[in-house]
Design a protein around this motif. Structure first.
Motif, PDB file in Angstrom:
ATOM      1  N   GLY A  67       0.821  -1.209   0.000  1.00 62.98           N
ATOM      2  CA  GLY A  67       0.000   0.000   0.000  1.00 62.98           C
ATOM      3  C   GLY A  67       0.853   1.257   0.000  1.00 62.98           C
ATOM      4  O   GLY A  67       0.585   2.215  -0.732  1.00 62.98           O
ATOM      5  N   SER A  71       1.057   3.833  -3.145  1.00 59.66           N
ATOM      6  CA  SER A  71       0.634   5.224  -2.922  1.00 59.66           C
ATOM      7  C   SER A  71       1.820   6.184  -3.078  1.00 59.66           C
ATOM      8  O   SER A  71       1.663   7.279  -3.631  1.00 59.66           O
ATOM      9  CB  SER A  71      -0.020   5.381  -1.547  1.00 59.66           C
ATOM     10  OG  SER A  71       0.885   5.058  -0.520  1.00 59.66           O
ATOM     11  N   LEU A  74       2.438   6.722  -6.707  1.00 64.68           N
ATOM     12  CA  LEU A  74       1.436   7.625  -7.275  1.00 64.68           C
ATOM     13  C   LEU A  74       1.723   9.078  -6.910  1.00 64.68           C
ATOM     14  O   LEU A  74       1.575   9.985  -7.744  1.00 64.68           O
ATOM     15  CB  LEU A  74       0.033   7.223  -6.818  1.00 64.68           C
ATOM     16  CG  LEU A  74      -0.481   5.892  -7.378  1.00 64.68           C
ATOM     17  CD1 LEU A  74      -1.827   5.531  -6.746  1.00 64.68           C
ATOM     18  CD2 LEU A  74      -0.577   5.932  -8.894  1.00 64.68           C
ATOM     19  N   VAL A  75       2.154   9.313  -5.674  1.00 64.67           N
ATOM     20  CA  VAL A  75       2.498  10.676  -5.251  1.00 64.67           C
ATOM     21  C   VAL A  75       3.686  11.194  -6.072  1.00 64.67           C
ATOM     22  O   VAL A  75       3.683  12.342  -6.538  1.00 64.67           O
ATOM     23  CB  VAL A  75       2.806  10.724  -3.736  1.00 64.67           C
ATOM     24  CG1 VAL A  75       3.486  12.035  -3.349  1.00 64.67           C
ATOM     25  CG2 VAL A  75       1.537  10.520  -2.933  1.00 64.67           C
TER      26      VAL A  75
END
Length: 169
Positions: A67, A71, A74-75
Motif C-alpha cells: 500500500g 501510494s 502515485l504521489v
C-alpha cells in the motif's frame, strides 16, 4: 519410603549423560527446577514497548507494505506530472525537471526511514532470540520429563518382572 530428590549434577549425568559444568545455561536452569521439584513455566520477560519502539514498529509495518509503495509511487508520479505539464501552463512550476527538491525530500525520507526500520528489525530480532531461548528451554524440559517417565516405567517393569516387549521374565 519417600523418594530422594536428585541433585543437579546427578540429573545432568542421568538425563543428559554429562557433568553439570558441561550444560548450557538453559539446560542448567531446567535441571535446577527439576532438582528443586518446582516445575515453573517459562516466561519471556518482554517489557512493554516504549513510544519510540511502537512508532518504529509502525513505520516499519507501513513503510514495508505494498500500500505504501503504490501510494508513494502515485504521489511521485503526480509530483512529476504537476511540475512538468500542469503548472507549466501558468508558469507556476516550483520544482522543474530534474526535480531537485523532490530528490532532496526523497533523500531525507530515506535517511530518516532506514534507521527507524532498522530499530524495529533489531527489536524484532531480540524478541525472536528470546522466543527461541524459551522454546529451547521448553524442549529441554519436555525431553527431561520424558526421560524421567521412561526411567519410572523401566523401574515399574523391573518391579513387575516384565520384559520391555511385554513378556513376563
Amino acid at each position: 519410603m519417600a523418594d530422594r530428590v536428585p541433585s543437579v549434577a546427578e540429573l545432568a549425568a542421568e538425563l543428559l549423560g554429562r557433568i553439570g559444568d558441561e550444560c548450557s545455561p538453559a539446560e542448567r536452569s531446567v535441571l535446577e527446577s527439576l532438582a528443586s521439584g518446582h516445575h515453573s513455566h517459562v516466561h519471556t520477560g518482554l517489557d512493554t514497548p516504549s513510544f519510540g519502539e511502537r512508532l518504529a514498529d509502525r513505520v516499519a509495518r507501513v513503510g514495508g507494505s505494498w500500500g505504501f509503495i503504490i501510494s508513494f509511487t502515485l504521489v511521485l508520479l503526480g509530483w512529476m506530472l504537476l511540475n512538468t505539464d500542469v503548472l507549466n501552463h501558468w508558469g507556476l512550476v516550483f520544482d522543474p525537471y530534474p526535480f531537485i527538491f523532490l530528490n532532496l525530500m526523497l533523500s531525507t525520507l530515506a535517511a530518516i526511514q532506514a534507521p527507524i526500520i532498522m530499530m524495529s528489525q533489531n527489536r524484532q530480532s531480540h524478541k525472536d532470540r528470546q522466543d527461541a531461548s524459551v522454546d529451547f528451554e521448553t524442549n529441554i524440559r519436555a525431553e527431561l520429563s520424558i526421560a524421567q517417565l521412561h526411567q519410572k516405567v523401566d523401574l515399574l517393569l523391573d518391579k513387575a518382572d516384565v520384559e520391555p516387549d511385554g513378556r513376563r521374565g
